[in-house]
Scaffold this motif. Structure first.
Motif, mmCIF file in Angstrom:
data_model
loop_
_atom_site.group_PDB
_atom_site.id
_atom_site.type_symbol
_atom_site.label_atom_id
_atom_site.label_comp_id
_atom_site.label_asym_id
_atom_site.label_seq_id
_atom_site.Cartn_x
_atom_site.Cartn_y
_atom_site.Cartn_z
ATOM 1 N N THR A 1 67.058 53.028 -88.242
ATOM 2 C CA THR A 1 65.801 52.594 -88.844
ATOM 3 C C THR A 1 64.717 52.586 -87.779
ATOM 4 O OG1 THR A 1 66.914 51.226 -90.508
ATOM 5 C CG2 THR A 1 64.597 50.766 -90.086
ATOM 6 N N THR B 1 60.913 51.345 -87.137
ATOM 7 C CA THR B 1 59.963 50.421 -87.733
ATOM 8 C C THR B 1 58.901 50.032 -86.711
ATOM 9 O OG1 THR B 1 59.791 48.386 -89.047
ATOM 10 C CG2 THR B 1 61.294 48.354 -87.158
ATOM 11 N N THR C 1 65.758 55.843 -91.726
ATOM 12 C CA THR C 1 64.636 55.347 -92.521
ATOM 13 C C THR C 1 63.457 55.061 -91.610
ATOM 14 O OG1 THR C 1 66.101 54.339 -94.173
ATOM 15 C CG2 THR C 1 63.841 53.521 -94.065
ATOM 16 N N LYS C 2 62.293 55.550 -91.995
ATOM 17 C CA LYS C 2 61.045 55.192 -91.323
ATOM 18 C C LYS C 2 60.334 54.175 -92.194
ATOM 19 C CE LYS C 2 57.006 55.125 -89.363
ATOM 20 N NZ LYS C 2 56.628 53.915 -90.154
ATOM 21 N N SER C 3 60.214 52.940 -91.681
ATOM 22 C CA SER C 3 59.573 51.864 -92.433
ATOM 23 C C SER C 3 58.438 51.274 -91.594
ATOM 24 C CB SER C 3 60.594 50.779 -92.787
ATOM 25 O OG SER C 3 61.086 50.149 -91.615
ATOM 26 N N THR D 1 59.404 55.105 -96.053
ATOM 27 C CA THR D 1 58.910 54.091 -96.979
ATOM 28 C C THR D 1 57.512 53.605 -96.627
ATOM 29 O OG1 THR D 1 59.872 52.237 -95.749
ATOM 30 C CG2 THR D 1 61.273 53.309 -97.392
#
Length: 276
Positions: free
Chosen positions: A134, A136, A153-155, A174
């Protein structure tokens, strides 16, 4: 359990060894000798290196062994030597500080979260198991070498740039911006834009595109090579374009670029709301 604001040092071995696991909170220094680590656990635990804290050793910063869950928090302003994971246990690694030497995963599931404040010198290797990454934070950062992560995941609102080729099979954005300068995403990887932007700094081939976010092409071309997906977001750019060569895309968004839309193989199906 151990809370350290001072100094724990070993001349030859590991500074802190936890045979039964436990909790360690460090804002001082854990310094292992030439034949040891700053911290070694054989039975799980939660370990936090706080701002100003250092965990180092001749062999590395931490050795995480055994079948139990281990959670490691590297706070902003902390410095930790290379982390090794052995055994079959799952690992949760949250990195906001400096990690020198990278991470070597074991056979369990590794979940690594990188904040834009993190500094990683070395490769993040998930090892075997179902591993996730992830990205972030609210700032800007560049992802270095990574290996053996099934999904990423790029948040958050920040910007992450992929600094080199990755073997991640499935990307999700996201929020914020994920930047690729060409060839950084695997040619067969899926990319889901549930929010945020995929920004191209060079032409990029991926497997399939889904979601409702934005693709900033600039002067580059996005090629879709495999799989079936539905995308209702927007393509924006100048002379960039879209190339479909093996994928099947249902598109219901807007196109705003001056380059080509080319279909070599596969399909492009325009659904309600599509605008070229």
């Amino acid at each position: 359990s151990l809370t350290d604001a001072g100094s724990v040092t070993s001349s030859n071995e590991t500074a802190v060894y936890l045979a039964a696991g436990g909790t360690v909170t460090n804002s001082g220094s854990l310094t292992g000798g030439t034949g040891g680590y700053g911290l070694w656990t054989s039975a799980g635990g939660t370990f936090t290196n706080q701002a100003g804290g250092t965990i180092t050793g001749g062999l590395g910063g931490m050795y995480l062994d055994g079948a139990n869950l281990v959670t490691v928090n590297l706070d902003a302003g902390s410095t930790t030597g290379k982390i090794f994971s052995g055994g079959t246990g799952d690992r949760v690694i949250n990195i906001l500080g400096t990690l020198n030497g990278g991470y070597a995963g074991g056979s369990g599931a590794d979940a690594i979260t990188l904040d834009t404040s993190a500094v990683v010198n070395g490769t993040l290797d998930g090892g075997a198991g179902n591993n996730t990454l992830t990205l972030t934070g609210t700032g800007s950062a560049t992802l270095g070498a990574v290996a053996n992560f099934g999904s990423a995941t790029k948040s958050g609102s920040g910007t992450w740039t992929l600094g080199g080729a990755t073997d991640v099979a499935a990307w999700t954005v996201t929020g914020g911006t994920l930047v690729t300068n060409g060839g950084a995403i695997a040619d067969t990887a899926s990319v889901a834009l549930t929010g945020g932007t995929l920004q191209l700094g060079g032409s990029e081939a991926i497997g399939v595109l889904t979601g409702s976010g934005n693709v900033a092409l600039g002067t580059s071309t996005l090629m879709l090579t495999s799989g079936t997906g539905s995308f209702t977001g927007n393509f924006n750019g100048t002379s960039g374009g879209l190339l479909i060569d093996g994928a099947n895309l249902s598109f219901g968004g807007r196109v705003n670029y001056a380059g080509l839309t080319e279909i070599r193989s596969g399909t492009l199906t325009l659904t309600t709301g599509a605008r070229f």
